[in-house]
Scaffold this motif. Sequence first.
Motif, mmCIF file in Angstrom:
data_model
loop_
_atom_site.group_PDB
_atom_site.id
_atom_site.type_symbol
_atom_site.label_atom_id
_atom_site.label_comp_id
_atom_site.label_asym_id
_atom_site.label_seq_id
_atom_site.Cartn_x
_atom_site.Cartn_y
_atom_site.Cartn_z
ATOM 1 N N LEU A 13 121.080 39.444 35.132
ATOM 2 C CA LEU A 13 120.049 39.211 34.333
ATOM 3 C C LEU A 13 119.082 38.323 34.711
ATOM 4 O O LEU A 13 118.857 37.493 35.050
ATOM 5 N N PHE A 14 120.470 36.728 35.309
ATOM 6 C CA PHE A 14 120.059 35.064 36.018
ATOM 7 C C PHE A 14 120.254 35.581 37.111
ATOM 8 O O PHE A 14 120.348 34.388 37.787
ATOM 9 N N LYS A 15 120.463 36.329 37.796
ATOM 10 C CA LYS A 15 121.099 36.429 39.445
ATOM 11 C C LYS A 15 119.831 35.806 39.986
ATOM 12 O O LYS A 15 118.746 35.771 40.464
ATOM 13 N N GLY A 16 120.118 34.770 41.002
ATOM 14 C CA GLY A 16 119.261 33.919 42.160
ATOM 15 C C GLY A 16 118.140 33.215 41.024
ATOM 16 O O GLY A 16 116.789 32.742 42.270
ATOM 17 N N VAL A 17 118.369 32.823 40.567
ATOM 18 C CA VAL A 17 117.305 31.832 39.872
ATOM 19 C C VAL A 17 118.110 30.333 39.854
ATOM 20 O O VAL A 17 119.183 30.232 39.606
ATOM 21 N N SER A 18 117.066 28.960 40.097
ATOM 22 C CA SER A 18 117.472 28.359 40.546
ATOM 23 C C SER A 18 118.187 27.307 39.406
ATOM 24 O O SER A 18 117.528 27.514 38.393
ATOM 25 N N LEU A 19 118.445 26.621 39.518
ATOM 26 C CA LEU A 19 118.967 26.000 38.671
ATOM 27 C C LEU A 19 118.175 24.534 37.750
ATOM 28 O O LEU A 19 117.968 24.730 36.757
ATOM 29 N N ASP A 20 117.508 24.217 39.037
ATOM 30 C CA ASP A 20 115.981 23.260 37.885
ATOM 31 C C ASP A 20 115.137 23.857 37.433
ATOM 32 O O ASP A 20 114.712 24.683 35.975
ATOM 33 N N ARG A 21 114.755 25.864 37.434
ATOM 34 C CA ARG A 21 114.347 26.194 36.793
ATOM 35 C C ARG A 21 114.780 26.668 35.759
ATOM 36 O O ARG A 21 114.007 26.794 34.474
ATOM 37 N N LEU A 22 116.703 27.330 36.034
ATOM 38 C CA LEU A 22 116.888 27.505 34.210
ATOM 39 C C LEU A 22 117.324 26.477 33.917
ATOM 40 O O LEU A 22 116.844 26.845 31.944
#
Length: 219
Positions: A13-22
């Motif tokens: 459910l975290f696929k495609g989320v950028s490191l900065d956003r995470l």
Amino acid sequence: MPSIFEHLMNLPLFKGVSLDRLTEIVGEIKFEFLKFEKGTQIVAAGEPCTHIVFVLSGKTRSSYHGGETRLTLEQRCTPPTVVAPEYLFGRYTDYPCSVVALEEVSVLRISKHDYIKILGRDEVFMFNYLNLLSLNTQKANMGLMSGSTGGIDRIIMILSMLTRPGSSEICLKTPATTLIEVFGSEAVEQMRRIGSAIVEVLPSELHVYDREKLLRLYY
């Protein structure tokens, strides 16, 4: 060794989320990181699903227990995985399975309240969750439309809906009766003809050795 953020970015459910956003979300939302020793229960079937639970490291075993036929489905799961996310919302919001640690396991828990905040703040999370729900609905529809609701169609639907990609040691048991009594002799014979490298059929147990290959035969 992978960082905690790399572990998170590998979650379904975290696929495609950028490191900065995470990194930003972790700073704003309460992420609860827990350790479970070997043999410890992580979730119990029937308890309220108040959190979304991600297994970050360590192998687990999940067990589903059915109704009148007393069917039991067990599987060994390798991380990263998420525990029954489709039960976080909807009419039925109790965990359908029990999950036990087979070794030391690291888990991330996020409360339903906080997960709703995440879904509302980033459309990538929302699309991931909606895609997961849609996939499970489509599997059910394909199973229902493939033929009768009994026999081998029922077996395949159970395995498709309740097992996870990459899971192993999958075992469907009927402790109160036999597979033939539950699914019929024709369905059991069809499963035998698939081959022992993929599935092994015993009087009251069905062992799946190659989940993906078995499901490809029917979907």
